[in-house]
Design a protein around this motif. Structure first.
Motif, PDB file in Angstrom:
ATOM      1  N   ALA A 233      10.373  -0.074 -28.938  1.00  0.00           N
ATOM      2  CA  ALA A 233      11.583   0.224 -28.621  1.00  0.00           C
ATOM      3  C   ALA A 233      12.786  -0.943 -28.710  1.00  0.00           C
ATOM      4  N   ASN A 234      14.120  -0.464 -29.283  1.00  0.00           N
ATOM      5  CA  ASN A 234      15.132  -1.468 -29.188  1.00  0.00           C
ATOM      6  C   ASN A 234      15.900  -1.076 -27.922  1.00  0.00           C
ATOM      7  N   TYR A 235      16.133  -2.110 -26.960  1.00  0.00           N
ATOM      8  CA  TYR A 235      16.770  -1.722 -25.595  1.00  0.00           C
ATOM      9  C   TYR A 235      18.096  -2.667 -25.435  1.00  0.00           C
ATOM     10  N   LEU A 236      18.737  -2.367 -24.787  1.00  0.00           N
ATOM     11  CA  LEU A 236      20.043  -3.008 -24.481  1.00  0.00           C
ATOM     12  C   LEU A 236      20.463  -2.998 -22.986  1.00  0.00           C
ATOM     13  N   GLN A 237      20.631  -4.017 -22.422  1.00  0.00           N
ATOM     14  CA  GLN A 237      20.837  -4.333 -20.754  1.00  0.00           C
ATOM     15  C   GLN A 237      22.013  -4.997 -20.638  1.00  0.00           C
ATOM     16  N   SER A 238      22.493  -4.441 -19.501  1.00  0.00           N
ATOM     17  CA  SER A 238      23.760  -5.347 -19.191  1.00  0.00           C
ATOM     18  C   SER A 238      23.823  -5.678 -17.523  1.00  0.00           C
ATOM     19  N   GLU A 239      24.132  -6.849 -17.366  1.00  0.00           N
ATOM     20  CA  GLU A 239      24.234  -7.132 -15.984  1.00  0.00           C
ATOM     21  C   GLU A 239      25.516  -7.873 -15.847  1.00  0.00           C
ATOM     22  N   GLU A 240      26.329  -7.072 -14.811  1.00  0.00           N
ATOM     23  CA  GLU A 240      27.529  -7.272 -14.380  1.00  0.00           C
ATOM     24  C   GLU A 240      27.915  -7.943 -12.999  1.00  0.00           C
ATOM     25  N   THR A 241      28.655  -8.974 -12.982  1.00  0.00           N
ATOM     26  CA  THR A 241      28.953  -9.527 -11.530  1.00  0.00           C
ATOM     27  C   THR A 241      30.138  -9.309 -11.340  1.00  0.00           C
ATOM     28  N   VAL A 242      30.533  -8.644 -10.473  1.00  0.00           N
ATOM     29  CA  VAL A 242      31.825  -8.237  -9.905  1.00  0.00           C
ATOM     30  C   VAL A 242      32.279  -8.842  -8.518  1.00  0.00           C
ATOM     31  N   ALA A 243      33.326  -9.581  -8.520  1.00  0.00           N
ATOM     32  CA  ALA A 243      33.788 -10.468  -7.559  1.00  0.00           C
ATOM     33  C   ALA A 243      35.340  -9.987  -7.008  1.00  0.00           C
ATOM     34  N   PRO A 244      35.675  -8.961  -6.522  1.00  0.00           N
ATOM     35  CA  PRO A 244      36.882  -8.068  -6.305  1.00  0.00           C
ATOM     36  C   PRO A 244      37.922  -9.183  -5.556  1.00  0.00           C
ATOM     37  N   ASN A 245      37.469 -10.211  -4.743  1.00  0.00           N
ATOM     38  CA  ASN A 245      38.169 -10.976  -4.023  1.00  0.00           C
ATOM     39  C   ASN A 245      38.802 -12.408  -4.941  1.00  0.00           C
ATOM     40  N   ILE A 246      38.151 -12.354  -5.947  1.00  0.00           N
ATOM     41  CA  ILE A 246      38.355 -13.526  -6.903  1.00  0.00           C
ATOM     42  C   ILE A 246      39.155 -13.005  -8.029  1.00  0.00           C
TER      43      ILE A 246
ATOM     44  N   ASP B 275      35.675   5.251 -17.068  1.00  0.00           N
ATOM     45  CA  ASP B 275      34.910   4.536 -15.859  1.00  0.00           C
ATOM     46  C   ASP B 275      34.856   2.922 -16.543  1.00  0.00           C
ATOM     47  N   GLU B 276      35.476   2.040 -15.883  1.00  0.00           N
ATOM     48  CA  GLU B 276      35.272   0.721 -15.853  1.00  0.00           C
ATOM     49  C   GLU B 276      34.656   0.309 -14.676  1.00  0.00           C
ATOM     50  N   PRO B 277      33.305   0.261 -15.046  1.00  0.00           N
ATOM     51  CA  PRO B 277      32.513   0.432 -13.400  1.00  0.00           C
ATOM     52  C   PRO B 277      32.908  -0.618 -12.310  1.00  0.00           C
ATOM     53  N   ASP B 278      33.306  -0.388 -10.902  1.00  0.00           N
ATOM     54  CA  ASP B 278      33.554  -1.176 -10.314  1.00  0.00           C
ATOM     55  C   ASP B 278      35.041  -1.829 -10.085  1.00  0.00           C
ATOM     56  N   PHE B 279      35.716  -1.505 -11.203  1.00  0.00           N
ATOM     57  CA  PHE B 279      37.068  -1.941 -11.360  1.00  0.00           C
ATOM     58  C   PHE B 279      38.139  -0.637 -11.300  1.00  0.00           C
ATOM     59  N   MET B 280      38.121   0.165 -12.291  1.00  0.00           N
ATOM     60  CA  MET B 280      38.942   1.342 -12.251  1.00  0.00           C
ATOM     61  C   MET B 280      38.506   2.718 -12.773  1.00  0.00           C
ATOM     62  N   TYR B 281      38.963   3.763 -12.838  1.00  0.00           N
ATOM     63  CA  TYR B 281      38.691   4.874 -13.488  1.00  0.00           C
ATOM     64  C   TYR B 281      39.959   5.840 -13.616  1.00  0.00           C
ATOM     65  N   ASN B 282      39.938   6.557 -14.625  1.00  0.00           N
ATOM     66  CA  ASN B 282      40.590   7.800 -14.907  1.00  0.00           C
ATOM     67  C   ASN B 282      39.651   9.069 -14.723  1.00  0.00           C
ATOM     68  N   LYS B 283      40.207  10.002 -13.733  1.00  0.00           N
ATOM     69  CA  LYS B 283      39.660  10.975 -13.728  1.00  0.00           C
ATOM     70  C   LYS B 283      40.494  12.248 -13.817  1.00  0.00           C
ATOM     71  N   SER B 284      39.781  13.265 -14.046  1.00  0.00           N
ATOM     72  CA  SER B 284      40.173  14.611 -14.447  1.00  0.00           C
ATOM     73  C   SER B 284      39.353  15.650 -14.180  1.00  0.00           C
ATOM     74  N   GLU B 285      39.856  16.870 -13.088  1.00  0.00           N
ATOM     75  CA  GLU B 285      38.986  17.877 -12.736  1.00  0.00           C
ATOM     76  C   GLU B 285      39.936  18.972 -13.156  1.00  0.00           C
ATOM     77  N   VAL B 286      39.283  20.141 -13.557  1.00  0.00           N
ATOM     78  CA  VAL B 286      40.221  21.209 -13.943  1.00  0.00           C
ATOM     79  C   VAL B 286      40.763  21.854 -12.552  1.00  0.00           C
ATOM     80  N   GLN B 287      40.141  21.797 -11.572  1.00  0.00           N
ATOM     81  CA  GLN B 287      40.825  22.519 -10.387  1.00  0.00           C
ATOM     82  C   GLN B 287      42.045  21.881 -10.018  1.00  0.00           C
ATOM     83  N   ASP B 288      42.137  20.620 -10.454  1.00  0.00           N
ATOM     84  CA  ASP B 288      43.581  19.836  -9.914  1.00  0.00           C
ATOM     85  C   ASP B 288      44.528  19.938 -10.916  1.00  0.00           C
TER      86      ASP B 288
END
Length: 473
Positions: A406-419, A46-59
């Motif tokens: 704790a050591n923490y890691l946070q990501s903040e992603e801005t997605v604009a599909p129309n640009i 999963d590349e969030p909000d952009f694309m994904y490859n998915k596989s499920e055994v029933q398919d």
């Protein structure tokens, strides 16, 4: 990822290495081999909000398969049971592709293989610690492919990762089944992403050394064979930038399935009694938590139609050592899930407290989306060490408090599909305190449950309600 996360993850082992005990049961030395098959029940890249490859055994019933091989050599050194292990597997599965900009495609072949060389030491009668070197290779075969809306031609993607695994193997009988639980954290030390097009002049390669994976499995014998359900999660941050301007976005991989194997050589193992141990069995526990998380994104006062969703679900993997009856030392890995803000219209507005996009706006400033369907996505994780005072109230009930760092890691992603599918990523990494309280109940000699409240101080703070289960050795 910060190198100090490795030090935090292994600090419990360092602490316990000063202790010594003697086994109450016989060790077995010699060589065994496992040969088996893998069935991938579910896979999602999963590349969030952009694309994904998915596989499920029933398919893809006849296409999601793999093979595995494992060899172990148990031996004594200075009175301690040691183990050298080589582990290899190959899996093939067909995936379906989806993208919010380039359409869909089906039945695309993917190949993955893993190689690992490991060293382990028997820490107690029930626990073995392992580490070593691992290599993962993925080939996603889309070269020349055109998607449902005519986008293409596609390209073959190769992803390679080298990593250091940290593994705990625990003999954990459940409901009379003498099984083995395996918990694993992999720290990536090197990564490479290569894209191969029909026109080789367009080929790209980007480095990506920043990531980790978590793996959990439970292996148990059944009629002379081994059954091992497994779960794997991988999180890789944004890659370096190619000279063409291309990058590999932040991505996650989720997979679960089952391994079926046969062990050879067990009858030839030699029993050796009274091996040494690093520590006593009764003072160690492993566990897991389900988290209900509220993340403070600092976004508020959204205009009509703006959806601010700060609630999510996550999980924790915990390991602890009982210093005395009133105090535990605990390590944890925490995945806090995903929070999001959706702004449907270019004229949509919201207010920020000043943290958004690395303090781009002043505190209290109102900003506008500027484009339809703008999404803000927040992901958080941490690795922590804590002290956990506790008190027994009788009848198997206990209360506890918790304070940690704790050591923490946070990501903040801005997605604009129309640009042009614009993605802007900001990452925030640091160290800070967390604390909490909880109440628990012992339900057997080895098992207890608890409910907890925790507060994590991070760039974007999180409040957590959790339910946990611990297995005590």
């Amino acid at each position: 990822m910060n190198l100090k996360k490795i030090l935090t993850t292994t600090s419990l082992i360092t602490l316990l290495s000063s202790l010594s005990a003697t086994s109450n049961s016989a060790d077995k030395i010699g060589v065994t081999q496992d040969l088996g098959i893998l069935i991938t029940g579910y896979y999602k890249y999963d590349e969030p909000d952009f694309m994904y490859n998915k596989s499920e055994v029933q398919d893809h019933l006849l296409n999601n398969f793999g093979i595995m091989y494992n060899v172990k050599n148990n031996f004594l050194f200075e009175g301690y049971l040691n183990q050298l292990e080589f582990d290899a597997d190959f899996r093939r599965f067909d995936i379906n592709y989806w993208s919010n900009g380039t359409g869909t495609a089906k039945n695309i072949e993917n190949d993955v293989y893993n190689l690992r060389a490991l060293y382990g030491i028997q820490a107690s009668d029930k626990l073995m610690f392992k580490t070593g070197y691992g290599y993962r290779h993925l080939l996603d075969k889309k070269k020349g492919l055109y998607s449902s809306n005519g986008s293409g031609p596609g390209y073959d993607r190769t992803q390679e990762y080298e990593y250091i695994p940290f593994i705990v193997e625990a003999n954990m009988p459940v409901a009379g089944v003498n099984g083995k639980l395996k918990l694993e954290y992999d720290y990536f030390i090197w990564g490479l992403n290569e894209n191969e097009f029909l026109n080789s002049a367009s080929n790209t390669n980007m480095r990506n050394d920043d990531g980790y994976s978590m793996k959990v499995s439970y292996k148990f014998p059944y009629n002379g064979i081994n059954i091992e359900p497994y779960y794997e999660y991988m999180n890789v941050e944004k890659s370096t930038t190619h000279v063409s301007g291309s990058t590999e976005p932040h991505n996650t991989t989720t997979e679960f399935g089952i391994k079926i194997s046969k062990t050879f050589g067990e009858q030839e193992l030699k029993s050796v009694p009274n091996g040494k141990r690093l520590f006593n069995n009764e003072k160690v526990y492993l566990g897991a938590e389900i988290l209900k998380v509220e993340l403070d994104t600092g976004i508020s006062n959204g205009s009509s139609g703006v959806n601010i969703d700060e609630d999510s679900y996550g999980y924790s993997i915990i390991a602890g050592y009982e210093i005395n009856k009133n105090l535990d030392l605990e390590l944890s890995y925490n995945d806090f899930g995903k929070a999001s803000v959706f702004m449907p219209l270019g004229a949509s507005t919201a207010k920020t407290d000043g943290r958004f996009q690395n303090k781009r706006f002043a505190p209290g400033q109102t900003f506008s989306a500027g484009t339809d369907n703008l999404s803000l996505n927040y992901r958080s994780s941490s690795t922590g060490i804590s002290l956990k005072p506790k008190a027994d109230l009788g009848n198997g009930v206990n209360i506890n408090a918790l304070v940690g760092y704790a050591n923490y890691l946070q990501s903040e992603e801005t997605v604009a599909p129309n640009i042009g599918n614009l993605q802007v990523m900001h990452e925030y990494e640091g160290k800070d305190w967390f604390y909490g309280v909880g109440v628990g109940a012992k339900i057997s000699n080895n098992l207890d449950l608890s409910l907890n409240y925790k507060k994590y101080e991070m760039y974007y703070d999180a409040e957590v309600l959790s339910a946990s289960v611990r297995y005590i050795f």
